[in-house]
Design a protein around this motif. Structure first.
Motif, short mmCIF file in Angstrom:
data_model
loop_
_atom_site.label_atom_id
_atom_site.label_comp_id
_atom_site.label_asym_id
_atom_site.label_seq_id
_atom_site.Cartn_x
_atom_site.Cartn_y
_atom_site.Cartn_z
N GLU A 4 0.41 1.94 10.29
CA GLU A 4 -0.07 0.81 9.89
C GLU A 4 -0.48 -0.42 10.60
N ASP A 66 -7.08 1.28 3.80
CA ASP A 66 -6.81 1.42 4.97
C ASP A 66 -5.49 1.14 5.42
N ALA A 67 -4.96 1.63 6.40
CA ALA A 67 -3.46 1.35 6.81
C ALA A 67 -3.36 0.00 7.48
N SER A 68 -4.32 -0.49 8.02
CA SER A 68 -4.24 -1.52 8.75
C SER A 68 -4.77 -3.10 7.94
N GLN A 86 -4.17 -2.12 1.03
CA GLN A 86 -3.46 -1.31 2.30
C GLN A 86 -2.56 -0.30 1.89
N SER A 88 -0.88 3.23 3.47
CA SER A 88 -0.63 3.86 4.87
C SER A 88 -1.20 5.41 4.61
#
Length: 178
Positions: A4, A66-68, A86, A88
């Motif tokens: 993350e 996206d995880a970020s 977002q 994970s």
């Protein structure tokens, strides 16, 4: 560091890392491979929006994950009308997602749990880029940050995706049936 936030620490500089000639040439080659793609698209590991920087996709046909959170913050500044969330990669469940195309650029697929790869829909269009085994991602070199990712051999990818071609492309394997 978990998935993350591992890219959060380089998000602000990320786009500037790939302005060199080799990166620009690779981007052009990928854009050519993806020209003419149609239908709904799930952009897995969308980061700051490279896919949208490369090809024109209508906002109603695009969904990025996206995880970020920091990478997505930059994405939203660049691509105001496109939806991103977002999620994970550990929590991602491709099996329940209904899209025509699944795209994951420049090694993003290498961050997906191996168990999740086995449930990718076989009746959809795939364009998934994995780091080659032994490749030390240039992102790590340029930022001096090492991030965890999974490594797959070409043979493993062929077993996971028997209806796809596994192409060699620079430091990546491209799994595709486009």
């Amino acid at each position: 560091m978990n998935a993350e936030n591992q890219y959060d620490i380089i998000a602000k500089e990320y786009d500037s890392l790939f302005k060199d000639t080799k990166s620009i040439q690779e981007n052009k080659a990928i854009a050519e491979m993806l020209q003419g793609i149609s239908g709904t698209i799930l952009d897995i590991g969308c980061g700051t929006g490279l896919l949208l920087d490369l090809i024109n996709i209508r906002h109603e046909d695009y969904f990025g994950i996206d995880a970020s959170g920091e990478m997505l913050r930059i994405f939203r500044q660049k691509h105001l009308r496109h939806d991103v969330f977002q999620i994970s990669f550990e929590m991602m469940n491709i099996h329940f997602m209904d899209f025509s195309n699944f795209i994951s650029l420049f090694g993003s697929s290498s961050y997906i749990l191996p168990e999740a790869l086995s449930v990718f829909p076989r009746d959809k269009k795939l364009f998934l880029m994995f780091y080659r085994e032994g490749y030390h991602p240039v992102t790590y070199e340029k930022t001096k940050h090492e991030f965890f990712h999974y490594v797959h051999t070409k043979e493993e990818l062929q077993q996971l995706f028997p209806n796809c071609e596994i192409k060699d492309f620079s430091n990546y394997y491209i799994v595709t049936n486009l």
